[in-house]
Design an enzyme around this catalytic site. Structure first.
Site, PDB file in Angstrom:
ATOM      1  N   ARG A  47       0.846  -1.205   0.000  1.00  8.31           N
ATOM      2  CA  ARG A  47       0.000   0.000   0.000  1.00  8.31           C
ATOM      3  C   ARG A  47       0.877   1.248   0.000  1.00  8.31           C
ATOM      4  NH1 ARG A  47      -1.704   2.169   4.432  1.00  8.31           N
ATOM      5  NH2 ARG A  47      -2.189   0.211   5.480  1.00  8.31           N
ATOM      6  N   TYR A  99     -15.524  17.944 -15.780  1.00  6.82           N
ATOM      7  CA  TYR A  99     -15.843  16.524 -15.990  1.00  6.82           C
ATOM      8  C   TYR A  99     -16.908  16.112 -14.970  1.00  6.82           C
ATOM      9  CZ  TYR A  99     -15.436  11.488 -15.805  1.00  6.82           C
ATOM     10  OH  TYR A  99     -15.731  10.147 -15.798  1.00  6.82           O
ATOM     11  N   LYS A 195      -7.379   6.616 -19.910  1.00  8.54           N
ATOM     12  CA  LYS A 195      -7.601   7.158 -21.246  1.00  8.54           C
ATOM     13  C   LYS A 195      -6.332   7.040 -22.105  1.00  8.54           C
ATOM     14  CE  LYS A 195     -11.518   8.098 -19.229  1.00  8.54           C
ATOM     15  NZ  LYS A 195     -11.847   9.381 -18.653  1.00  8.54           N
TER      16      LYS A 195
HETATM   17  C1  LIG Z   1     -12.373   9.832 -17.453  1.00  5.46           C
HETATM   18  C2  LIG Z   1     -12.062  11.168 -16.921  1.00  5.46           C
HETATM   19  C3  LIG Z   1     -11.890  11.381 -15.546  1.00  5.46           C
HETATM   20  C4  LIG Z   1     -12.110  10.295 -14.512  1.00  5.46           C
HETATM   21  O1  LIG Z   1     -11.254   9.214 -14.664  1.00  5.46           O
HETATM   22  P1  LIG Z   1     -11.636   7.705 -14.237  1.00  5.46           P
HETATM   23  O2  LIG Z   1     -10.420   6.949 -14.566  1.00  5.46           O
HETATM   24  O3  LIG Z   1     -12.850   7.325 -15.021  1.00  5.46           O
HETATM   25  O4  LIG Z   1     -11.956   7.734 -12.779  1.00  5.46           O
HETATM   26  C5  LIG Z   1     -11.554  12.660 -15.133  1.00  5.46           C
HETATM   27  N1  LIG Z   1     -11.422  13.682 -16.009  1.00  5.46           N
HETATM   28  C6  LIG Z   1     -11.575  13.504 -17.331  1.00  5.46           C
HETATM   29  C7  LIG Z   1     -11.415  14.667 -18.250  1.00  5.46           C
HETATM   30  C8  LIG Z   1     -11.915  12.247 -17.839  1.00  5.46           C
HETATM   31  O5  LIG Z   1     -12.090  12.087 -19.147  1.00  5.46           O
END
Ligand SMILES: *Cc1c(COP(=O)(O)O)cnc(C)c1O
Length: 370
Positions: A47, A99, A195
């Site tokens: 952790r 977001y 992403k």
């Molecule tokens: C997807 C996204 C998030 C959140 O990320 P997760 O991995 O889904 O928790 C935050 N900001 C933006 C711009 C995103 O596209």
């Protein structure tokens, strides 16, 4: 070193016992102590830290030119750690098109703990007027989701410095290849590594990068270590692996997005296209000033309204109708129906994460349904 080199080498440590060229995944949750009780391998408990997590943090810190990075199990956990590191009663200024997952997090989980105003961050006077005695953080997102609006990072950094505020940027839409906010004056950068950084739509993760290892960063490290929203070693390995091709993937995403944006802009069924790389984008000049390239995300409005938008997403063959972004495959989404009722997203808007398929196939697919 240049980004292509950093992406491949800054997160890979050869294994000294086996000489494996690629860093192995270390699943062990605990590490043997030395005779005097120290930790000769540099790790104690998973952790607190793990070799694969360390490598992931190192490569992302290198790509964003930061002093340090903290990895989390999701982008939302990364964002939350910034909010949790603030003193109770602190006030946050965020974007009105933040977001939705993080905006809802603030509204649903931090009510009574923090206060916040979601405002138009392109309106500098409004920002000045929104700063209170308790304001501690400006949180920005540029380009924004899903309208690809920009805010001026250097101008916001100036305001933040003037008022001794922490300035954080959600850089998920751009990726460190297209925009490096720490170089423009931001203190903290956040990514959903789910992403572009991982890039293959098969791992959830998030990361924070800091310009300086200051007192606020120490608090974030406490949230990471004691809050425990840490990524698994396998997930860290996967994201580190994905990052090796990030600079080359981004070139493909950007080239395809630019071509697709120009195609859509000239199509008679399309009312408007939002892409920072288009000369028609109202902030094209700002985009050229602060971005290294214009990114792989675009959105567009259909002349024939919501019905047509839904018909388009339902009949495409190469694009997948799905949320999320940044993978090698192209995704398209009717954004209004995911964001819920308090959204400002137009009903005839489609958001596209432009993938790495051949541009001719992407255009032919759209042509057949438009
Ligand atoms: C997807 C996204 C998030 C959140 O990320 P997760 O991995 O889904 O928790 C935050 N900001 C933006 C711009 C995103 O596209």
């Amino acid at each position: 070193m240049k980004v292509e080199t950093k992406a491949i080498h800054a997160g890979n440590k050869q294994d000294q016992s086996t000489k494996a060229a690629i860093q192995p995944i270390v699943l062990s949750t605990t590490f043997e102590r030395g005779e005097n009780g120290d930790y000769p391998g540099g790790f104690m408990y998973s952790r607190a830290d793990n070799p694969n997590r360390k490598s992931l943090e190192n490569v992302i810190a290198a790509l964003e030119n930061g002093a340090d990075a903290c990895a989390f199990s999701s982008g939302n956990a990364a964002g939350m750690s910034v909010f949790q590191a603030l003193e109770p009663g602190s006030h946050i200024i965020g974007p009105d098109d933040m977001y939705h997952g993080l905006r809802n997090q603030l509204k649903l989980m931090f009510k009574g703990i923090l206060t916040f105003d979601f405002i138009n961050l392109t309106d500098i006077e409004l920002i000045y007027n929104s700063i209170k005695r308790e304001t501690k953080l400006i949180w920005a997102e540029t380009p924004s989701n899903p309208l690809l609006k920009l805010c001026d990072i250097e101008a916001l950094a100036h305001i933040a410095k003037e008022h001794q505020l922490i300035f954080a940027i959600d850089n998920t839409f751009a990726s460190p290849i297209c925009q490096q906010p720490l170089s423009l004056g931001a203190d903290i950068v956040m990514h959903s590594t789910t992403k572009f950084l991982n890039g293959h739509s098969d791992v959830s993760g998030g990361v924070l990068i800091t310009k300086e290892k200051d007192a606020f960063w120490e608090k974030i490290k406490i949230v990471q270590g004691y809050g425990g929203a840490i990524p698994a070693p396998f997930d860290c390995y996967m994201i580190t692996r994905g990052i090796k091709t990030l600079p080359y993937r981004m070139r493909g995403h950007v080239a395809n997005a630019q071509a697709l944006a120009e195609y859509l802009e000239n199509h008679e069924a399309v009312e408007a296209v939002f892409y920072p790389g288009l000369k028609s984008h109202p902030q094209h000049e700002l985009a050229t000033k602060q971005m290294l390239s214009y990114g792989g995300m675009l959105s567009f409005l259909l002349k024939d309204g919501e019905e047509k938008a839904k018909q388009v997403v339902n009949n495409l063959k190469v694009f997948t109708q799905a949320t999320s972004l940044g993978g090698v495959e192209s995704l398209i989404e009717h954004r209004y129906s995911v964001e819920g009722q308090d959204t400002k997203t137009p009903k005839n808007l489609l958001r596209v994460s432009v993938g790495l398929e051949h541009i001719d196939d992407l255009m032919a697919d759209l042509e057949s349904v438009l």
